[in-house]
Scaffold this motif. Structure first.
Motif, short mmCIF file in Angstrom:
data_model
loop_
_atom_site.label_atom_id
_atom_site.label_comp_id
_atom_site.label_asym_id
_atom_site.label_seq_id
_atom_site.Cartn_x
_atom_site.Cartn_y
_atom_site.Cartn_z
N GLY A 159 67.11 9.33 27.86
CA GLY A 159 66.77 10.49 27.06
C GLY A 159 68.03 11.15 26.57
O GLY A 159 69.12 10.60 26.68
N THR B 153 55.54 11.31 27.92
CA THR B 153 56.88 10.77 28.06
C THR B 153 57.73 11.06 26.83
O THR B 153 57.21 11.40 25.76
CB THR B 153 56.84 9.25 28.31
OG1 THR B 153 56.08 8.63 27.24
CG2 THR B 153 56.18 8.94 29.64
N LEU B 154 59.03 10.90 27.00
CA LEU B 154 59.99 11.15 25.92
C LEU B 154 60.43 9.81 25.33
O LEU B 154 60.88 8.92 26.06
CB LEU B 154 61.20 11.91 26.47
CG LEU B 154 62.21 12.44 25.47
CD1 LEU B 154 61.58 13.48 24.55
CD2 LEU B 154 63.40 13.05 26.22
N TRP C 23 57.63 13.66 21.99
CA TRP C 23 56.78 13.55 23.19
C TRP C 23 55.63 12.60 22.87
O TRP C 23 54.88 12.81 21.93
CB TRP C 23 56.24 14.92 23.58
CG TRP C 23 57.29 15.92 23.90
CD1 TRP C 23 57.62 17.02 23.17
CD2 TRP C 23 58.17 15.91 25.03
NE1 TRP C 23 58.64 17.71 23.76
CE2 TRP C 23 59.01 17.06 24.92
CE3 TRP C 23 58.33 15.07 26.11
CZ2 TRP C 23 59.98 17.36 25.84
CZ3 TRP C 23 59.31 15.37 27.04
CH2 TRP C 23 60.12 16.51 26.91
N ASP D 91 61.42 12.83 32.27
CA ASP D 91 61.51 12.97 30.82
C ASP D 91 61.77 14.42 30.43
O ASP D 91 62.55 14.70 29.50
CB ASP D 91 60.22 12.47 30.16
CG ASP D 91 60.02 10.98 30.33
OD1 ASP D 91 60.33 10.23 29.39
OD2 ASP D 91 59.59 10.54 31.41
N ARG E 108 65.41 15.18 31.12
CA ARG E 108 66.32 14.54 30.17
C ARG E 108 66.49 15.37 28.91
O ARG E 108 67.48 15.23 28.20
CB ARG E 108 65.81 13.15 29.80
CG ARG E 108 65.98 12.10 30.88
CD ARG E 108 65.69 10.70 30.35
NE ARG E 108 65.74 9.71 31.41
CZ ARG E 108 64.69 9.10 31.92
NH1 ARG E 108 63.49 9.39 31.45
NH2 ARG E 108 64.81 8.22 32.88
#
Length: 631
Positions: free
Chosen positions: A3, A350-351, A374, A463, A466
């Motif tokens: 990330g 999640t990223l 995202w 995530d 990050r």
């Protein structure tokens, strides 16, 4: 996928002996073939002792007694010499087997401890911040030092000694039954007496060892605190008070250790004396049986030797009793951390890296584009992508580290992308708690925190973190070069990016003048740097992460006014285009914030920019004009 921030288990009595042993052997079974070899050589070694003792009977009855009264010329020493050579060969095989299983066991023990330490450390990395907030560093370090050391000793020596003793006792018992069931019955009676003594004294010893282990943890924790806070101790001239407190803790440990080891030490002499008494009684009864013609001399000689062989392993076990319990209790303490519930993460957002299409839609990509979004899966199987911008909002958040005492009460606030939000207020008002909640170091039980419109409880913690960077009040630098410490913010950063980040934080100038520049080694948490220099490196570390959200918790608290002025421009560059949360005691550092939140007793009592709050003539006005000081 990376990330924005970078690339991607002395003692107390054991509670469950059986369960703990099972887990230890579970680790040892990873070296299954080595254990089989150890078992083989242990059996050979113990068997050699049992068999060698039995040869006393034929060597006396068949070799020595027939030679009595004969002259050297008439005596035939051939059978005697042959029997001696056989006994020597048996004991030689036993000695060689002992050497081999000891060497193999060393490899097994170190391999086992390596695996346990690995699991312990990995489990510790997965624990929530709350665990470290509620356990002292000394207490946690004792798992790696005291507990692991007692376990090492038990695995290296105790396990094989237990197996050897068990085989020796079993083999000896069988041979004694073969030689004389009557005398064996006497041995069994004495055996029950020994076990009763071990149970009584061992129980008292274990209770005191429990106190000793607790005292060890307390004294280790205190020593670590004193080492870390030695400057504070000297500043306030509390050396004598520290010595008194240490003396008390040391005395507690001495008393517990003395009581524990007194009981532990008395077991061996008692068992030894019982063994001697048993030997003498057996010899007397055996002699009467020989006189009565119910036993021959060779048999009683072998049986007496078996008597010593039988009691010796039991005495050794009693000697190792407390060390074995110490190892099991230490292992339980290690397994407690390994089994500790890891940080829970039920997030599923999640990223990901994305590219922006001409129509404004986002498409996920494996390439590092510098644009993040995202990835939000929905119950119907669909996916949506929300661009990472750094919009953070609190909605009626209530929180307390202790359920009975709230630290934040109905806190509502918002930070639009690119805004600088400052928190001011007295110590304990809840400023740092807000940043802990943004990072999900703690989860919110009541209310919601939204990040780019998404409830942060839905975002995976890794995530989420990050996408953030923090500069803490208590700077921590790792052992390594200056370059490595800055690169900690993003492990794949190039040397040029490291230098650029240092320039941004205005750290390049002093780094360049260090003995080896960026390759200067930092040790002991950067003790070879000034506090301000350490803080500048921490700021550079955050800068290189290049996150959309930046949290500065007293980031300039350790920097003098001149240095603060020098980095102000660099900090402005660092904060440009990012959502920034600032906690500062120096109100001069928050004047240019888009919004200033004044907290008191966990509540936001004022909000506005500097001019608006001055105009309100409320708490901020009092703070700024010096009518009320931050503490």
């Amino acid at each position: 996928m990376p990330g924005p921030g970078g690339k991607p288990h002395n003692f107390q009595k054991p509670k469950s002996v059986g369960k703990t042993l099972k887990r230890i052997f579970g680790y040892m079974l990873e070296k299954k073939w080595m254990l089989i070899l150890v078992a083989f050589f242990v059996i050979i070694s113990a068997g050699a002792g049992v068999v060698g003792t039995y040869f006393l009977k034929p060597i006396i009855n068949d070799c020595i007694i027939p030679l009595i009264g004969k002259s050297p010329q008439d005596a035939d020493f051939g059978p005697f010499i042959q029997m001696i050579l056989i006994i020597c060969a048996v004991y030689l095989v036993g000695a060689l087997s002992s050497y081999l299983y000891s060497r193999i066991m060393i490899k097994i023990s170190h391999g086992t401890l390596n695996a346990i330490r690995k699991d312990l450390f990995e489990s510790m990395q997965d624990l929530p911040i709350k665990y470290f907030d509620t356990h002292t560093h000394g207490e946690l370090m004792s798992r790696y030092t005291n507990d692991v050391d007692t376990l090492r000793e038990a695995i290296s020596n105790g396990v094989t000694q237990l197996i050897t003793s068990a085989i020796t006792v079993a083999g000896t018992f069988i041979m004694m039954l073969v030689l004389s069931p009557i005398l064996t019955l006497l041995i069994i009676v004495m055996l029950f007496v020994m076990f009763a003594i071990i149970k009584t004294i061992g129980g008292k010893s274990a209770a005191n060892f429990k106190k000793q282990q607790k005292a060890v943890g307390e004294i280790n924790g205190y020593i670590e605190e004193m080492i870390e806070g030695q400057k504070v101790v000297k500043v306030f001239c509390h050396e004598d008070e520290s010595k008194i407190k240490f003396a008390q803790l040391n005395e507690n440990m001495r008393q517990a250790a003395t009581n524990a080891n007194t009981y532990a030490s008395v077991i061996m002499p008692i068992m030894g004396n019982i063994s001697y008494f048993n030997y003498a009684l057996t010899a007397a009864i055996g002699a009467m049986m020989v006189i009565a013609g119910r036993m021959d001399i060779g048999t009683i000689a072998s049986f007496l030797q078996y008597t010593r062989s039988f009691s010796q392993p039991i005495t050794q076990i009693s000697q190792q009793f407390n060390s074995i319990l110490a190892a099991l209790a230490g292992a339980e303490r290690i397994f407690e951390i390994i089994d500790e519930k890891p940080e829970q993460d039920e997030g599923y957002v999640t990223l990901v890296n994305v590219i922006k299409n001409k129509d404004g839609t986002l498409t996920e990509t494996e390439e590092l584009t510098g644009l993040w979004a995202w990835k939000h899966p929905h119950h119907d199987g669909s996916l949506t992508y929300t661009e990472l911008t750094g919009d953070v909002r609190f909605e009626d958040v209530n929180f307390g580290y202790d359920e009975k005492k709230l630290v934040l009460r109905n806190v509502s606030l918002f930070a639009k992308p690119g805004q600088k939000i400052a928190f001011v207020g007295s110590t304990g008002a809840g400023k740092t708690t807000i940043t802990n909640l943004i990072n999900r170091f703690y989860d919110v039980p009541d209310g919601k925190i939204r990040y780019d419109g998404i409830n942060i409880n839905k975002i995976k913690k890794d995530d989420l973190r990050r996408s953030l960077a923090m500069v803490l009040q208590d700077t921590h630098l790792f052992t390594g070069t200056v370059r490595e410490n800055i690169r900690y913010g993003r492990l794949d950063a190039t040397d040029d990016e490291v230098i650029a980040a240092a320039n941004l934080a205005n750290a390049h100038s002093f780094i360049r003048h260090l003995p080896q520049g960026y390759d200067t080694m930092l040790v002991s948490d950067g003790s070879n740097l000034s506090q301000g220099q350490r803080q500048l490196i921490a700021i550079a570390r955050a800068a290189i992460a290049n996150p959309p959200v930046l949290i500065l918790d007293e980031a300039t608290s350790s920097i003098d006014t001149r240095t603060e002025a020098l980095i102000e421009k660099g900090m402005d560059e660092l904060m440009k285009g990012r959502t920034v949360f600032v906690i500062a005691h120096r109100l001069s550092t928050v004047r240019n914030a888009n919004a200033i939140m004044v907290l008191e007793n966990g509540e936001v009592i004022e909000r506005g920019n500097h001019d608006e709050l001055i105009a309100q003539r409320g708490k901020y006005y009092q703070l700024y004009t010096g009518q009320f000081e931050l503490s």
